[in-house]
Design a protein around this motif. Structure first.
Motif, short mmCIF file in Angstrom:
data_model
loop_
_atom_site.label_atom_id
_atom_site.label_comp_id
_atom_site.label_asym_id
_atom_site.label_seq_id
_atom_site.Cartn_x
_atom_site.Cartn_y
_atom_site.Cartn_z
N ASP A 155 0.86 -1.19 0.00
CA ASP A 155 0.00 0.00 0.00
C ASP A 155 0.90 1.24 0.00
O ASP A 155 1.19 1.81 1.04
CB ASP A 155 -0.91 -0.03 1.23
CG ASP A 155 -1.93 1.11 1.24
OD1 ASP A 155 -2.05 1.81 0.21
OD2 ASP A 155 -2.58 1.30 2.28
N VAL A 156 1.38 1.59 -1.18
CA VAL A 156 2.35 2.66 -1.34
C VAL A 156 1.82 3.67 -2.37
O VAL A 156 1.43 3.27 -3.47
CB VAL A 156 3.71 2.10 -1.80
CG1 VAL A 156 4.73 3.22 -1.93
CG2 VAL A 156 4.21 1.05 -0.82
N PRO A 157 1.80 4.96 -2.04
CA PRO A 157 1.22 5.94 -2.94
C PRO A 157 2.13 6.31 -4.12
O PRO A 157 3.33 6.07 -4.08
CB PRO A 157 0.98 7.15 -2.04
CG PRO A 157 2.08 7.05 -1.02
CD PRO A 157 2.23 5.57 -0.77
N PHE A 158 1.54 6.89 -5.12
CA PHE A 158 2.29 7.45 -6.25
C PHE A 158 3.04 8.70 -5.77
O PHE A 158 2.52 9.47 -4.97
CB PHE A 158 1.29 7.83 -7.37
CG PHE A 158 1.93 8.46 -8.57
CD1 PHE A 158 2.47 7.68 -9.57
CD2 PHE A 158 1.99 9.86 -8.69
CE1 PHE A 158 3.05 8.27 -10.68
CE2 PHE A 158 2.60 10.44 -9.79
CZ PHE A 158 3.13 9.64 -10.79
N PRO A 159 4.26 8.97 -6.22
CA PRO A 159 5.06 8.23 -7.20
C PRO A 159 6.02 7.21 -6.58
O PRO A 159 6.83 6.63 -7.28
CB PRO A 159 5.85 9.35 -7.88
CG PRO A 159 6.12 10.31 -6.76
CD PRO A 159 4.88 10.28 -5.90
N ILE A 160 5.89 7.02 -5.25
CA ILE A 160 6.78 6.07 -4.58
C ILE A 160 6.58 4.66 -5.12
O ILE A 160 7.51 3.84 -5.14
CB ILE A 160 6.55 6.11 -3.06
CG1 ILE A 160 6.89 7.51 -2.52
CG2 ILE A 160 7.39 5.07 -2.33
CD1 ILE A 160 6.49 7.73 -1.08
N ASN A 161 5.37 4.37 -5.59
CA ASN A 161 5.08 3.02 -6.06
C ASN A 161 5.70 2.69 -7.42
O ASN A 161 5.61 1.56 -7.89
CB ASN A 161 3.56 2.80 -6.12
CG ASN A 161 2.88 3.71 -7.13
OD1 ASN A 161 3.43 4.72 -7.54
ND2 ASN A 161 1.67 3.37 -7.52
#
Length: 310
Positions: A155-161
């Motif tokens: 469960d990682v948000p953009f743009p980290i994903n």
């Protein structure tokens, strides 16, 4: 003039994209780079315990440390990661991985499909391991029970994903250097240094991090906010452990008991389950190395009453 500026901007954009692509190319270890080898399962088990594999990858809420079906939620400032299934299951685990796949994953942080793993997987420390130990670990994992079940996505948000971005992070914070023994130190001290800085990955929790999630090198081992979001991880340099002897540290790694009569809490409880399985010689080596760390001032603790050490 406007056309020239536009052209320069296009050229700069193309150059930037090219540099990004080059910096983020996944590095792999080819099967041909691994010579014939007879694995040492006993050493594989030692490496399993030193690396704390079961702490993250064992199925939560059950007592069998060898059921590595994953699923543990690992909160962080960048999102919540979920430890994957690393059991020998051929469909949901690593049962179909080659040895080169495994060595590449552990030492380079690259999946068999060629994607960057997020550094919640502590390969920045594992990169310093000996390839022989990684190969022994792979052989040992294959002796454990297969566990079926896919683990949910992170469960990682953009743009980290965007995993390609991790390649830049690696360029900034990984040195890709093997462990080199210090000839001026004893064999026991060097064994401790290898375990602490390699598979033991102690600095991953016991060091403060910058806004990008990289360890602050000047405060390595000096403690800081718990990466999992609750509490404070203690300073394990001489600044924090000046009242502890090497014997105290070794006993703590075996039992979780502190010199003042208190006991380990938080995620350290899972760590002790692993270090208690190491040989007394390895615990003594870790203790000798940690006791030798020079005092380093860590970041200031928050003044909240609930800021408990884990």
């Amino acid at each position: 003039m406007l056309r020239r500026i536009l052209l320069l901007a296009i050229v700069a954009g193309i150059a930037g994209c090219g540099a990004f692509w080059w910096l983020t190319i996944p590095a792999t270890i080819a099967a041909g780079a691994l010579p014939a080898y007879q694995p040492n399962l006993a050493n594989g088990r030692t490496t399993f315990n030193a690396g704390g594999c079961s702490s993250c990858h064992a199925v939560p809420k059950q007592d069998d440390r060898t059921r590595l079906g994953g699923g543990l939620a690992i909160p962080s400032p960048f999102g919540t990661f979920y430890a994957p299934n690393i059991s020998p299951d051929p469909n949901d685990g690593i049962g179909r991985w080659s040895e080169a796949d495994f060595v590449t994953a552990v030492m380079k942080g690259i999946s068999p499909s060629g994607a960057h793993y997020f550094p919640a997987f502590p390969y920045p420390s594992y990169q310093h391991a000996r390839i022989e130990d990684v190969r022994d670990l792979f052989a040992y994992l294959k002796t454990l029970p297969p566990v079926a079940g896919k683990v949910r996505d992170h469960d990682v948000p953009f743009p980290i994903n965007i995993r390609r971005n991790v390649g830049v992070w690696k360029w900034l914070f990984m040195d890709d250097k093997p462990f080199v023994a210090d000839a001026t130190r004893s064999a026991q001290w060097n064994r401790g240094a290898y375990l602490v800085n390699g598979f033991g990955h102690c600095a991953e929790c016991h060091s403060p991090r910058n806004f990008l999630g990289g360890i602050v090198a000047a405060q390595r081992f000096a403690g800081g906010p718990n990466p999992e979001g609750e509490g404070w991880v203690p300073n394990i340099t001489e600044k924090g452990l000046s009242d502890w002897s090497a014997k105290d540290i070794a006993y703590f790694l075996e039992t979780g008991q502190m010199p003042d009569g208190d006991s380990a809490g938080g995620s350290m409880v899972r760590v002790i389950k692993n270090t208690s399985q190491l040989s007394p010689e390895d615990r003594d080596a870790i203790a000798e190395y940690i006791k030798s760390l020079p005092p380093v001032e860590g970041p200031p603790k928050p003044k909240k009453k609930d800021a408990k050490e884990s």
